[in-house]
Design an enzyme around this catalytic site. Structure first.
Site, short mmCIF file in Angstrom:
data_model
loop_
_atom_site.label_atom_id
_atom_site.label_comp_id
_atom_site.label_asym_id
_atom_site.label_seq_id
_atom_site.Cartn_x
_atom_site.Cartn_y
_atom_site.Cartn_z
N HIS A 19 0.87 -1.18 0.00
CA HIS A 19 0.00 0.00 0.00
C HIS A 19 0.91 1.23 0.00
CE1 HIS A 19 -2.82 2.94 1.80
NE2 HIS A 19 -3.80 2.12 1.48
N ASP A 24 3.18 -4.20 8.20
CA ASP A 24 1.96 -3.41 8.01
C ASP A 24 0.79 -4.36 8.30
OD1 ASP A 24 -0.35 -2.30 7.03
OD2 ASP A 24 0.47 -1.72 5.09
N GLN A 38 -4.41 -4.88 7.20
CA GLN A 38 -5.40 -5.82 6.66
C GLN A 38 -5.41 -7.16 7.39
OE1 GLN A 38 -7.69 -5.04 4.59
NE2 GLN A 38 -6.92 -3.09 3.84
N CYS A 50 -4.80 2.56 -3.59
CA CYS A 50 -3.55 3.07 -3.02
C CYS A 50 -2.39 2.12 -3.29
CB CYS A 50 -3.68 3.34 -1.52
SG CYS A 50 -4.94 4.55 -1.14
#
Lengths: 408, 142
Positions: A121, A198, A201, A362
């Site tokens: 992303h 990250d 999600q 994104c």
């Protein structure tokens, strides 16, 4: 778990959109909020609101207890060793920027490397791009397999003794693929690099144990997991966080201020300049309670079944392309219909009350890797059911018919 | 909200058979514009001569609304004096706000009036016109 009962706890799911009952398939962008989270935020403002860490008065103590109590809850939720390693941020983006600026820029120099993937992303890509530019480090991309998965041999071939940071998403917001972050972390650690994950999600959908993952930093957002917008978390290993300088200065984060010199509070407050996101933290704590009452494992199972059903039903349609592997994915399916642009798909679906995302998500470099300019994405959460998938498939059939006729 | 209000036959015709798609050989002004929220992009080339838009061509990627709008815009402004082209751009903005404006010069444009009922798609329709405004401004400053 019973999705029908869960749905009743989400007031917005009773909305009628363009004459149809709402079918919300955009939870990867932001999830809907259950009554208990909405109420917790309202209750905080109605009964406990004050600024934290400074008031001698009773409300100041209540607000501080609520805010710091949320931090303890998050630490337990992630199995972090201590709540001092939980920094509240505005979201995943701010958390990743804090690592890129506060950590990477201080450890990277000319010739060093930051390794990421093409599936990131923008929020886990541009901060590293900028850190590389500022330090003279090289930004390297580990390659992806044709189905969008990562082969650990490629990780070993990309990571070198000059690598200082490996940053990767746990689950892709486009491909849905779940990456082997633990194994990637081991490879990073062999060369002395840190692993930044990250978790935007992954955190809403599966049980997270930052110690078992072995990651050095882990970032996620509250709003994708039934919490409010504007609250996120950065977890970091203690010695790394302690060595980092703050990147925002002001109230709340100081120890002693003199005319020309100042010192900082201890962890985690040195990273939380200004009045913090108190109501957001309260809402996030309520969201964690909500998810844990249902059980992250149950949510994970429900979504795995639902996404497999969606993948198979969508695959059976003619003229559809689906991106990412069938197995090992979180609850989302990204697709394109032949000869219909995804914006047009999303507009037609909206007239049936179905909310999906269309665009580059994104992830412009990933769109180029997929050789498409945009895609449509249906993403699921604990409140979605097979009938939502059926509604999607029916509406996609209408979309194809409509554009077939309109074009003819 | 009716789909037929948005996707009129004229629009689909421009989408499937775009006019003025391609590039200009001769010296011209080139404008590249993106719609960063959705990834649509247009590359518009204008040949400005004697205070007129002598030629207009475009390439790009996007949805039916953005590409059909580019096709119509280039067709509408070709051969028009610059001030008239800019006035049409203003009138198109009014159309997107739901105002009952007319385009006697090029009636196809009126087919895009339905976009007004789909607020998320207005940016798709205005991308080409924004490129036109920028191109005329760039051409004037050269």
């Amino acid at each position: 778990m019973n999705a029908a009962e869960i749905r009743e706890q989400f007031p917005i799911l009773s909305e009628t959109i363009n004459g149809h009952p709402l079918v919300y398939l955009d939870s990867a962008a932001t999830s809907q909020k259950p009554r208990q989270v909405i109420d917790a935020v309202a209750r905080y403002y109605e009964h406990d609101n004050a600024n934290v860490h400074r008031g001698v008065h009773t409300l100041g103590s209540r607000a501080t207890d609520a805010y710091e109590g949320a931090r303890v809850k998050v630490a337990r939720f992630l199995n972090a060793p201590s709540e001092q390693q939980i920094i509240f941020t505005r979201g995943t983006t701010t958390a990743l920027n804090l690592v890129a600026t506060g950590y990477a820029r201080t450890v990277c120099g000319e010739g060093d490397e930051i390794v990421i993937t093409p599936m990131e992303h923008h929020s886990n890509l541009i901060p590293w791009q900028q850190a590389a530019k500022a330090t003279g480090a090289t930004l390297k991309y580990m390659p992806l397999q044709p189905d969008g998965t990562i082969d650990l041999e490629d990780v070993r071939a990309t990571v070198t003794s000059r690598t200082k940071v490996v940053a990767i998403t746990y689950a892709s917001n486009v491909l849905g693929v779940i990456n082997p972050v633990q194994a990637i972390g081991e490879i990073a650690h062999e060369v002395g690099a840190v692993l930044v994950v990250d978790g935007a999600q992954s955190t809403p959908h599966m049980k997270i144990d930052v110690q078992a993952l072995g990651c050095d930093f882990y970032a996620f957002s509250g709003h994708k997991m039934c919490g409010p917008t504007g609250i996120g978390v950065l977890y970091g290993k203690r010695e790394l966080l302690e060595a980092m300088e703050p990147i925002e200065y002001g109230g709340e984060m100081i120890d002693f201020v003199d005319l020309h010199e100042s010192t900082w509070k201890e962890l985690p407050w040195k990273f939380e300049g200004g009045t913090p996101i108190i109501a957001g933290a309260v809402g996030l704590a309520a969201a964690i309670d909500f998810l844990e009452e249902i059980g992250l494992d149950a949510i994970d199972r429900h979504e795995s079944q639902l996404v497999a059903y969606a993948y198979d039903r969508l695959s059976a349609m003619e003229g559809i392309s689906i991106y990412g592997p069938r197995e090992g994915r979180v609850g989302l399916v990204t697709f394109n219909l032949a000869d219909v642009h995804p914006h047009d798909v999303a507009t037609v679906l909206d007239t049936y009350g179905i909310a999906v995302r269309a665009g580059h998500h994104c992830c412009q470099p990933l769109m180029r890797w997929l050789e498409v300019s945009a895609t449509a994405r249906a993403s699921f959460y604990l409140y979605n059911t097979e009938s939502d998938v059926d509604a999607l498939v029916d509406a996609l059939r209408h979309t194809k018919e409509f554009f077939g006729h309109a074009a003819g | 909200m009716q789909l037929d209000d948005l996707y009129r036959r004229v629009i689909m015709d421009h989408y499937k058979n775009p006019r003025n798609r391609g590039t200009l050989d001769q010296e011209s002004v080139t404008i590249n514009l993106n719609n960063p929220t959705c990834g649509d992009r247009i590359s518009l080339q204008l040949q400005l001569e004697a205070g007129k838009v002598a030629k207009a061509k475009f390439t790009g990627e996007g949805c039916s609304i953005s590409l059909s709008s580019a096709s119509m815009m280039t067709e509408a402004v070709k051969g028009k004096p610059l001030d008239q082209a800019l006035e049409m751009a203003d009138r198109f903005s009014e159309l997107m706000k739901g105002q009952p404006v007319e385009f006697d010069e090029y009636e196809d444009l009126e087919a895009l009036s339905g976009v007004n009922k789909f607020p998320a798609r207005i940016k798709c329709a205005t991308l080409a016109w924004n490129a036109l405004r920028k191109g005329i401004a760039d051409g004037a400053s050269n």
